[in-house]
Every structure is written in structure tokens, then in C-alpha cells.
Design an enzyme around this catalytic site. Sequence first.
Site, short mmCIF file in Angstrom:
data_model
loop_
_atom_site.label_atom_id
_atom_site.label_comp_id
_atom_site.label_asym_id
_atom_site.label_seq_id
_atom_site.Cartn_x
_atom_site.Cartn_y
_atom_site.Cartn_z
N ASP A 67 -25.13 11.62 30.19
CA ASP A 67 -24.82 11.79 28.77
C ASP A 67 -24.47 13.25 28.49
O ASP A 67 -24.63 14.12 29.34
CB ASP A 67 -25.99 11.33 27.90
CG ASP A 67 -27.30 12.05 28.23
OD1 ASP A 67 -27.28 13.09 28.91
OD2 ASP A 67 -28.37 11.56 27.82
N ASN A 136 -38.57 8.54 21.30
CA ASN A 136 -38.25 7.32 20.56
C ASN A 136 -37.84 6.18 21.49
O ASN A 136 -37.34 5.15 21.03
CB ASN A 136 -37.15 7.59 19.53
CG ASN A 136 -35.82 7.98 20.16
OD1 ASN A 136 -35.74 8.17 21.38
ND2 ASN A 136 -34.79 8.12 19.35
N HIS A 138 -35.51 6.27 23.85
CA HIS A 138 -34.11 6.20 24.27
C HIS A 138 -33.96 6.49 25.76
O HIS A 138 -34.79 7.16 26.38
CB HIS A 138 -33.20 7.07 23.40
CG HIS A 138 -33.29 8.55 23.62
ND1 HIS A 138 -32.82 9.47 22.72
CD2 HIS A 138 -33.78 9.31 24.65
CE1 HIS A 138 -32.99 10.68 23.16
NE2 HIS A 138 -33.57 10.62 24.35
N GLU A 143 -29.64 5.12 21.72
CA GLU A 143 -30.62 5.25 20.66
C GLU A 143 -31.17 3.88 20.22
O GLU A 143 -30.58 2.84 20.52
CB GLU A 143 -29.99 5.97 19.48
CG GLU A 143 -29.50 7.37 19.80
CD GLU A 143 -30.63 8.38 19.90
OE1 GLU A 143 -30.69 9.29 19.08
OE2 GLU A 143 -31.48 8.25 20.82
#
Length: 244
Positions: A67, A136, A138, A143
Site C-alpha cells: 500500500d 481498527n 485494517h 479499511e
Amino acid sequence: MIVEIKQNYNELSYYTALMIAEYVGRKPDCIMCLAAGNTPVGTLRYLVQMAQEQKVDFGTCRFVGLDEWVGMDKTSDGSAQETLYQEFFSPLSIRPSQIHFFEALSDDLQSECKRIDDYIATEGPIDLMLLGLGVNGHLGLNEPGVDFDSGSHVTELSQTTVTVGQKYFKQRQELTGGITLGIRQIMESETVILIASGKNKADAVYRLQHGEVTNELPASILQRHTNCFVILDQDAAETELPGN
């Protein structure tokens, strides 16, 4: 999913590096995807040391980027590429022809997604993927709410990622988006190693292992991967959710 718990971050990093070195020894021409971020740095440094001691050779490996922040490249302080070049590619003189990254400065990010998708479709799937874990849940920049069937895509960052992501930069950055491999490419990888360190990851780790599979916690999909290793330090491996 095989879970290994190590005493501390250093042991986690060394153990993970050994796993990767052993894999490369078995398949020297493998396609590898290495996460950037803080947690993988220890592993990368051990891999560099092992390569310099001629215990592993990355000379015929190929590397696909996981990413990147939109608008950044390897010259951008705090970018994923900058971390990987600084900690791994440059110390080992990895050739540019071995490295396949998103060009997140491109005016046509959808074409970048297609270019990387086409490379993986032609040359892949990815053999070995090293992942970190967001607070979170991810994976890469996939996401909460992501389509589990997604390939490479441009993503809108959650507020959590925007906030936590500031730790990579010397001064505050306006993070406008991300570009990332998709969940489908993660799940099609032959071997996945996920590493997590620190008490701030304990909640996501617990839900990853024991919660339902849901795109609200993208990492939970790894419960369905056929060859996934989760390597934790003691702080990340709390057996109960904080506050319970």
C-alpha cells in the site's frame, strides 16, 4: 490460523525473520509482499543482517508493494516506500526490476491499480505476504467496510487511520487517501504472516482470533486463510478485551 506468542518485540521480529528466510530458501524466486509501518521494521532489520551474513539471498525474489499514501513515493518522508527502501531495499541493493510498487503520485490511480493487478494475475499469486495489523483491524489500507472480494483499489481512509498514521511523519500530514492491494489478493497468497506488537493492538488481535468474520474488522477474514501465521508479543496477546 496458527498463533505464536513471543516474549517481546525483539523475539517476535527475529522469529518472523527466520520464517521468511526459511521460505526464501525453499523458493528463491518467490513473489513477496512486505508491509511497511513500525512493527515490520525489526523483522526487516534482521532480514538485512541475515542476508549480509549470507544466510539468505533475496537476489531472485520479486517484491510487490502492499500500500501507499496517495500523493507520496519513495522520496516522501514517512511513506511506505521510503521505509522499505531505507530498511530493506537499499541496504541489500535490491534491483529496481525486482520491485513492483504503486505509483501513488500518478494522475491515474485506477491505472496503477490495474497495472499491479495485471502483474499479480500474470506472475502470481503472491507467495509470501507479511502484514501488520491496524488498531481498527485494517490490513494494508483495506479499511473497515471493505469489500472482501476487492482487488487493488483506491481507498478513503478512516479517521482512525488518519490519526494513527501521523506517527510516521515528522510533522502533521494531510492524508487524503490510500492505494492498496485488496483482500482478494491477500487471501490468494500462498502464505500469510501477520505480526502485531503492543497493548494498543490487543483489542484487534482478540477480535481477529475470536470474533465473527466481518468486513468491519477486515483482518477477521484471515480466519478463513488456509496457511496463515499470527505472530504476537505478550502485550498484543492479551486473552481478554481491555476493560473486561
